[in-house]
Design a protein around this motif. Structure first.
Motif, PDB file in Angstrom:
ATOM      1  N   GLU A 219      50.768  71.258  33.604  1.00  0.00           N
ATOM      2  CA  GLU A 219      51.278  69.687  33.284  1.00  0.00           C
ATOM      3  C   GLU A 219      50.372  68.833  34.351  1.00  0.00           C
ATOM      4  O   GLU A 219      50.138  67.745  33.574  1.00  0.00           O
ATOM      5  CB  GLU A 219      52.766  69.589  33.690  1.00  0.00           C
ATOM      6  N   GLU A 220      50.281  69.063  35.402  1.00  0.00           N
ATOM      7  CA  GLU A 220      49.527  68.034  36.380  1.00  0.00           C
ATOM      8  C   GLU A 220      48.223  67.939  36.114  1.00  0.00           C
ATOM      9  O   GLU A 220      47.545  67.028  36.325  1.00  0.00           O
ATOM     10  CB  GLU A 220      49.749  68.685  37.805  1.00  0.00           C
TER      11      GLU A 220
ATOM     12  N   GLN B  85      46.935  68.672  33.234  1.00  0.00           N
ATOM     13  CA  GLN B  85      47.143  67.735  31.448  1.00  0.00           C
ATOM     14  C   GLN B  85      47.030  66.019  32.113  1.00  0.00           C
ATOM     15  O   GLN B  85      46.243  65.421  31.401  1.00  0.00           O
ATOM     16  CB  GLN B  85      47.959  68.058  30.953  1.00  0.00           C
ATOM     17  N   GLN B  86      47.970  65.849  33.050  1.00  0.00           N
ATOM     18  CA  GLN B  86      48.088  64.654  33.101  1.00  0.00           C
ATOM     19  C   GLN B  86      47.048  63.904  33.928  1.00  0.00           C
ATOM     20  O   GLN B  86      46.821  62.774  33.665  1.00  0.00           O
ATOM     21  CB  GLN B  86      49.470  64.406  34.168  1.00  0.00           C
ATOM     22  N   ARG B  87      46.382  64.395  34.751  1.00  0.00           N
ATOM     23  CA  ARG B  87      45.297  64.013  35.387  1.00  0.00           C
ATOM     24  C   ARG B  87      44.108  63.603  34.238  1.00  0.00           C
ATOM     25  O   ARG B  87      43.474  62.813  34.336  1.00  0.00           O
ATOM     26  CB  ARG B  87      44.990  64.875  36.469  1.00  0.00           C
TER      27      ARG B  87
ATOM     28  N   GLY C  60      45.082  60.933  31.901  1.00  0.00           N
ATOM     29  CA  GLY C  60      44.872  59.739  32.464  1.00  0.00           C
ATOM     30  C   GLY C  60      43.541  59.276  32.401  1.00  0.00           C
ATOM     31  O   GLY C  60      43.481  58.041  32.248  1.00  0.00           O
TER      32      GLY C  60
END
Length: 218
Positions: free
Chosen positions: A119-120, A122-124, A127
């Motif tokens: 998840e982390e 993916q988010q980066r 973004g």
């Protein structure tokens, strides 16, 4: 005494691994590719492979993240170097088609395999993608003479990306149309509609495709 690493050799080997892994992921999918297959494609041992990346997840993160960071750098360069919204948008289109031509495997990893990442990560990565899309959306709104927060900017940007992203599913290398010609066609189509697209010079002298004359005579 510790061995001194050759930066050029290390970076070259790392780049080769990322390129080969991106090709495998694009062809077989992230889930369908093993580290043994990546090592074999690179012509290195599995132990050597793990000298450059921690695991398959790390490999996919590096491919997707470095690719999208490069796209963001292209956006920043174009926005800095072109004064008018029209010039910026045309340059963005041409530049992205050119980038995708060089990194279509990495682009497929970015669009299809990021969902497998933590998840982390993916988010980066997402973004950065959102910043790229937002830059296109703002530029489109400016071309239309609208506020930067125009409700049409983002949908039109996504339609534009749809044209560019799917181009490589049908475009064959070595034909009359190269990526530069396609970039111009996409820009013409997006700016002016169907009637604005010009025949690329490469097609003017090209032989007709087999069967095309018969079809035209029907």
């Amino acid at each position: 005494m510790a061995r001194v690493r050759d930066p050029a050799g290390y970076d070259g080997q790392r780049e080769m691994i990322l390129l080969n892994a991106a090709q495998l992921f694009a062809q077989r999918g992230y889930a369908g590719t093993s580290m043994n297959e990546v090592a074999a494609a690179c012509g290195v041992s599995k132990a050597t492979l793990y000298h450059y990346v921690r695991d398959k997840h790390d490999l996919a993160v590096r491919i997707a993240e470095e690719h999208v960071q490069r796209l963001e750098a292209v956006v920043e360069e174009v926005l800095r170097d072109h004064a008018t919204p029209e010039a910026r948008l045309a340059a963005l289109i041409r530049s992205f088609v050119a980038e995708y031509a060089l990194a279509q495997n990495a682009q497929r990893v970015l669009t299809e395999d990021v969902r497998f990442l933590r998840e982390e990560d993916q988010q980066r990565i997402v973004g950065v993608e959102r910043r790229v899309v937002a830059a296109f959306a703002r530029t489109i709104a400016e071309v239309r003479g609208e506020d930067a927060q125009s409700k049409l900017g983002k949908p039109m940007a996504m339609l534009l990306f749809g044209m560019i992203n799917w181009m490589f599913t049908w475009m064959k290398p070595g034909r009359e149309l190269d990526h530069a010609a396609i970039g111009e066609m996409v820009a013409d189509l997006f700016f002016g509609g169907v009637r604005a697209v010009k025949v690329p010079p490469a097609l003017l002298d090209a032989e007709p495709l087999p069967g095309s004359e018969a079809q035209q005579s029907r």
